[in-house]
Write a protein that holds these residues in place. Structure first.
Motif, PDB file in Angstrom:
ATOM      1  N   PRO A 161       7.262  -3.525  -1.045  1.00  0.00           N
ATOM      2  CA  PRO A 161       6.879  -4.912  -1.522  1.00  0.00           C
ATOM      3  C   PRO A 161       7.425  -5.865  -0.727  1.00  0.00           C
ATOM      4  CG  PRO A 161       8.034  -3.734  -3.339  1.00  0.00           C
ATOM      5  CD  PRO A 161       8.266  -3.110  -1.954  1.00  0.00           C
ATOM      6  N   ASN A 162       6.946  -7.016  -0.553  1.00  0.00           N
ATOM      7  CA  ASN A 162       7.375  -8.040   0.421  1.00  0.00           C
ATOM      8  C   ASN A 162       6.989  -9.459  -0.208  1.00  0.00           C
ATOM      9  OD1 ASN A 162       8.857  -8.919   2.488  1.00  0.00           O
ATOM     10  ND2 ASN A 162       7.123  -9.479   3.778  1.00  0.00           N
ATOM     11  N   PRO A 163       7.608 -10.083  -0.833  1.00  0.00           N
ATOM     12  CA  PRO A 163       9.190  -9.929  -0.982  1.00  0.00           C
ATOM     13  C   PRO A 163       9.372  -9.004  -1.890  1.00  0.00           C
ATOM     14  CG  PRO A 163       8.663 -12.088  -1.518  1.00  0.00           C
ATOM     15  CD  PRO A 163       7.504 -11.459  -1.295  1.00  0.00           C
ATOM     16  N   ASN A 164      10.421  -8.068  -1.547  1.00  0.00           N
ATOM     17  CA  ASN A 164      10.783  -6.862  -2.361  1.00  0.00           C
ATOM     18  C   ASN A 164      11.197  -7.103  -3.844  1.00  0.00           C
ATOM     19  OD1 ASN A 164      11.396  -4.001  -2.876  1.00  0.00           O
ATOM     20  ND2 ASN A 164      13.441  -4.056  -1.763  1.00  0.00           N
ATOM     21  N   ALA A 165      10.926  -6.302  -4.712  1.00  0.00           N
ATOM     22  CA  ALA A 165      11.348  -6.127  -6.260  1.00  0.00           C
ATOM     23  C   ALA A 165      12.275  -5.222  -6.372  1.00  0.00           C
ATOM     24  CB  ALA A 165       9.974  -6.224  -6.951  1.00  0.00           C
ATOM     25  N   PRO A 166      13.155  -5.298  -7.114  1.00  0.00           N
ATOM     26  CA  PRO A 166      13.620  -6.632  -7.928  1.00  0.00           C
ATOM     27  C   PRO A 166      14.359  -7.695  -7.283  1.00  0.00           C
ATOM     28  CG  PRO A 166      14.906  -4.753  -8.846  1.00  0.00           C
ATOM     29  CD  PRO A 166      14.034  -4.255  -7.588  1.00  0.00           C
ATOM     30  N   THR A 167      14.680  -7.303  -5.882  1.00  0.00           N
ATOM     31  CA  THR A 167      15.709  -8.192  -4.972  1.00  0.00           C
ATOM     32  C   THR A 167      15.312  -9.569  -4.792  1.00  0.00           C
ATOM     33  OG1 THR A 167      14.934  -7.432  -2.820  1.00  0.00           O
ATOM     34  CG2 THR A 167      16.670  -6.129  -3.965  1.00  0.00           C
ATOM     35  N   GLY A 168      14.012  -9.715  -4.378  1.00  0.00           N
ATOM     36  CA  GLY A 168      13.315 -10.976  -3.921  1.00  0.00           C
ATOM     37  C   GLY A 168      13.514 -11.235  -2.504  1.00  0.00           C
ATOM     38  N   ARG A 169      14.065 -10.539  -1.795  1.00  0.00           N
ATOM     39  CA  ARG A 169      14.283 -10.471  -0.519  1.00  0.00           C
ATOM     40  C   ARG A 169      12.801 -10.319   0.203  1.00  0.00           C
ATOM     41  NH1 ARG A 169      18.383 -11.183   3.071  1.00  0.00           N
ATOM     42  NH2 ARG A 169      20.487 -11.275   2.079  1.00  0.00           N
ATOM     43  N   TYR A 170      12.684 -11.211   1.470  1.00  0.00           N
ATOM     44  CA  TYR A 170      11.569 -11.322   2.246  1.00  0.00           C
ATOM     45  C   TYR A 170      11.716 -10.531   3.610  1.00  0.00           C
ATOM     46  CZ  TYR A 170       7.911 -13.603   5.200  1.00  0.00           C
ATOM     47  OH  TYR A 170       6.751 -13.583   6.087  1.00  0.00           O
ATOM     48  N   LEU A 171      10.969  -9.971   4.144  1.00  0.00           N
ATOM     49  CA  LEU A 171      10.866  -9.330   5.344  1.00  0.00           C
ATOM     50  C   LEU A 171       9.913 -10.010   6.282  1.00  0.00           C
ATOM     51  CD1 LEU A 171      12.260  -6.776   6.802  1.00  0.00           C
ATOM     52  CD2 LEU A 171      10.177  -5.454   5.992  1.00  0.00           C
ATOM     53  N   PRO A 172      10.533 -10.739   7.202  1.00  0.00           N
ATOM     54  CA  PRO A 172       9.629 -11.372   8.220  1.00  0.00           C
ATOM     55  C   PRO A 172       8.646 -10.756   8.866  1.00  0.00           C
ATOM     56  CG  PRO A 172      11.808 -11.732   8.816  1.00  0.00           C
ATOM     57  CD  PRO A 172      11.770 -10.635   7.902  1.00  0.00           C
ATOM     58  N   LEU A 173       7.144 -11.273   9.233  1.00  0.00           N
ATOM     59  CA  LEU A 173       6.073 -10.316   9.604  1.00  0.00           C
ATOM     60  C   LEU A 173       6.565  -9.678  10.817  1.00  0.00           C
ATOM     61  CD1 LEU A 173       2.919 -12.477   9.458  1.00  0.00           C
ATOM     62  CD2 LEU A 173       4.059 -10.863   7.929  1.00  0.00           C
ATOM     63  N   ALA A 174       7.375 -10.046  11.772  1.00  0.00           N
ATOM     64  CA  ALA A 174       7.797  -9.300  13.029  1.00  0.00           C
ATOM     65  C   ALA A 174       8.082  -8.261  12.496  1.00  0.00           C
ATOM     66  CB  ALA A 174       8.652 -10.066  13.731  1.00  0.00           C
ATOM     67  N   GLU A 175       9.024  -7.871  11.501  1.00  0.00           N
ATOM     68  CA  GLU A 175       9.525  -6.730  11.158  1.00  0.00           C
ATOM     69  C   GLU A 175       8.246  -5.654  10.722  1.00  0.00           C
ATOM     70  OE1 GLU A 175      12.864  -5.717  11.457  1.00  0.00           O
ATOM     71  OE2 GLU A 175      12.608  -7.256  12.649  1.00  0.00           O
ATOM     72  N   ILE A 176       7.781  -6.453  10.021  1.00  0.00           N
ATOM     73  CA  ILE A 176       6.298  -5.496   9.136  1.00  0.00           C
ATOM     74  C   ILE A 176       5.552  -4.884  10.592  1.00  0.00           C
ATOM     75  CG2 ILE A 176       4.225  -5.726   8.113  1.00  0.00           C
ATOM     76  CD1 ILE A 176       6.278  -6.555   6.106  1.00  0.00           C
ATOM     77  N   GLU A 177       5.410  -5.756  11.238  1.00  0.00           N
ATOM     78  CA  GLU A 177       4.730  -5.226  12.566  1.00  0.00           C
ATOM     79  C   GLU A 177       5.433  -4.110  13.340  1.00  0.00           C
ATOM     80  OE1 GLU A 177       3.260  -9.070  14.901  1.00  0.00           O
ATOM     81  OE2 GLU A 177       2.481  -7.254  15.612  1.00  0.00           O
ATOM     82  N   LEU A 180       4.269  -0.906  11.126  1.00  0.00           N
ATOM     83  CA  LEU A 180       2.962  -0.729  11.485  1.00  0.00           C
ATOM     84  C   LEU A 180       2.882   0.253  12.731  1.00  0.00           C
ATOM     85  CD1 LEU A 180       1.608  -4.014  10.182  1.00  0.00           C
ATOM     86  CD2 LEU A 180       0.832  -1.798   9.396  1.00  0.00           C
ATOM     87  N   GLN A 181       3.876  -0.179  13.661  1.00  0.00           N
ATOM     88  CA  GLN A 181       3.771   0.347  14.934  1.00  0.00           C
ATOM     89  C   GLN A 181       4.566   1.834  14.766  1.00  0.00           C
ATOM     90  OE1 GLN A 181       5.481  -2.607  17.310  1.00  0.00           O
ATOM     91  NE2 GLN A 181       3.516  -3.753  17.175  1.00  0.00           N
ATOM     92  N   LEU A 182       5.489   2.128  13.983  1.00  0.00           N
ATOM     93  CA  LEU A 182       6.079   3.196  13.764  1.00  0.00           C
ATOM     94  C   LEU A 182       5.344   4.181  13.422  1.00  0.00           C
ATOM     95  CD1 LEU A 182       9.411   2.242  12.125  1.00  0.00           C
ATOM     96  CD2 LEU A 182       9.278   3.212  14.417  1.00  0.00           C
ATOM     97  N   HIS A 183       4.054   3.955  12.393  1.00  0.00           N
ATOM     98  CA  HIS A 183       3.179   4.969  12.048  1.00  0.00           C
ATOM     99  C   HIS A 183       2.094   4.478  12.356  1.00  0.00           C
ATOM    100  CE1 HIS A 183       6.860   6.946  10.188  1.00  0.00           C
ATOM    101  NE2 HIS A 183       7.371   5.835   9.801  1.00  0.00           N
TER     102      HIS A 183
END
Ligand SMILES: *Cc1c(COP(=O)(O)O)cnc(C)c1O
Length: 362
Positions: A161-177, A180-183
């Motif tokens: 989840p982004n932001p993650n639940a139940p922490t509320g922490r957000y992962l920037p799009l560069a990290e999401i990319e 996606l590239q890892l798999h």
């Protein structure tokens, strides 16, 4: 029927006897005098344009015939909102149902599905339901996701989840990319239930990543938890996969009235921006106040905060708040048993919460 929650019935199939179903947050029968901050619903009513649909004459006439099985108008409206084509949009009866179809369609593989150790607790339930192996990767000490940890060989897919639940922490799009590239040959699902409260959606990456599926819900930012409407966005081949699962299970998951209400809600962009701005302002105020009372708060980009009281245990505070008719969420689980997840309510509700905490912690 006799009450029997622990004993199994001889009529159950062995598979059902083994299930450990998801347990949702408490939904009290009466919310009178109750401040309900436990399931991340909106404290404000939905868009007046969505409400107006329910006042239209002849609405009940829609119920005689089956609804449009493809929810065409709704999918067209979502597509227009996100600069996609309707073939890149799938709708379901709540995002939980969309998630279920995604697990079935993409993650039933010999390799394990990857997700964080602390995350939406429905993910392991779907894994069990569909017989999917999973491997959880621990969040860092500060509850952030370390994307490099997901560089494991032989993964069946990734879901966060982004932001993650139940922490509320957000992962920037560069990290999401990076994820996606890892798999590149496995689907990566980004569950964006809380994205409207300050994050940037991964929808903009769909054109470039054939393995990306983004899931949204109207339950949180659109104030329509009771409508049950969620949707997935991705390249057409992924949406086709979801449709194959959906049409093998229930061809008409979205009733005709829900299609109309959801279409009006999604088209009302101005209402959404305004509603989220109010919730964000109240969240920031609440964080300041609780920090003054000695809470450690995880930075939140959601409509809830994850807060650790330092002067009493989380469980004691949870119970003391419950006595004062304020319900928050407490998870008696490893690593997070000293935290409370508190949904953002109205300004008045959060003032009452802060006063109650002050009183309890004195
Ligand atoms: C609330 C939530 C959902 C479920 O939303 P519905 O559309 O109401 O089923 C899905 N994922 C996460 C992370 C959530 O918090």
């Amino acid at each position: 029927m006799t009450e029997s929650t622990t004993e199994q019935s001889v009529f159950w199939s062995p598979a059902v006897a083994q299930l450990k179903p998801y347990v949702p947050g408490e939904q009290p029968k009466s919310t009178e005098r109750l401040i309900k901050l436990n399931t991340n619903e909106s404290p404000y009513p939905p868009s007046p344009k969505a409400q107006a649909v329910l006042q239209e004459d002849g609405l009940a006439a829609h119920l005689r015939l089956y609804p449009d099985p493809e929810s065409t108008q709704l999918r067209e409206t979502i597509a227009a909102e996100f600069d996609l084509t309707p073939e890149q949009v799938f709708v379901g009866n709540g995002s939980d149902e969309v998630l279920a179809h995604a697990f079935y369609s993409f993650f039933q593989r010999p390799e394990p599905l990857l997700f964080p150790d602390i995350t939406y607790s429905f993910y392991p339930v779907y894994c069990q339901f569909y017989g999917i192996e999973s491997r959880t990767l621990p969040l860092r000490e500060d509850f952030s996701i370390g994307v490099e940890d997901y560089a494991v060989e032989n993964a069946g897919g990734v879901i966060i989840p982004n932001p993650n639940a139940p922490t509320g922490r957000y992962l920037p799009l560069a990290e999401i990319e990076k994820l996606l590239q890892l798999h590149p040959e496995r689907v990566v699902v980004i569950d964006e239930a809380y994205i409207d409260f300050g994050g940037e959606s991964a929808v903009s990456l769909i054109d470039r990543y054939p393995n990306l599926l983004v899931i949204h819900t109207l339950s949180k930012s659109h104030a329509l938890a009771g409508l049950r409407l969620g949707y997935a966005m991705g390249q057409a081949h992924l949406i086709e996969g979801l449709n194959r699962a959906k049409n093998s299970f229930n061809s008409y998951p979205i009733d005709g009235i829900a299609q109309k209400v959801a279409t009006a809600a999604i088209a009302d962009r101005a209402w959404l921006a305004d509603n989220c701005a109010k919730v964000i302002a109240t969240r920031e105020w609440t964080c300041e106040q609780l920090t003054k009372l000695g809470f450690d708060i995880v930075p939140s980009t959601a409509n809830f905060i994850f807060a650790k009281p330092t002067k009493t245990s989380a469980e004691a505070l949870f119970l003391a708040l419950r006595e004062r008719n304020i319900i928050v969420r407490y998870f008696n689980k490893p690593r997070i048993s000293e935290y409370l997840r508190i949904s953002i309510g109205t300004d008045e509700e959060m003032q009452a919460l802060v006063s109650a905490c002050q009183e309890i912690l004195q």
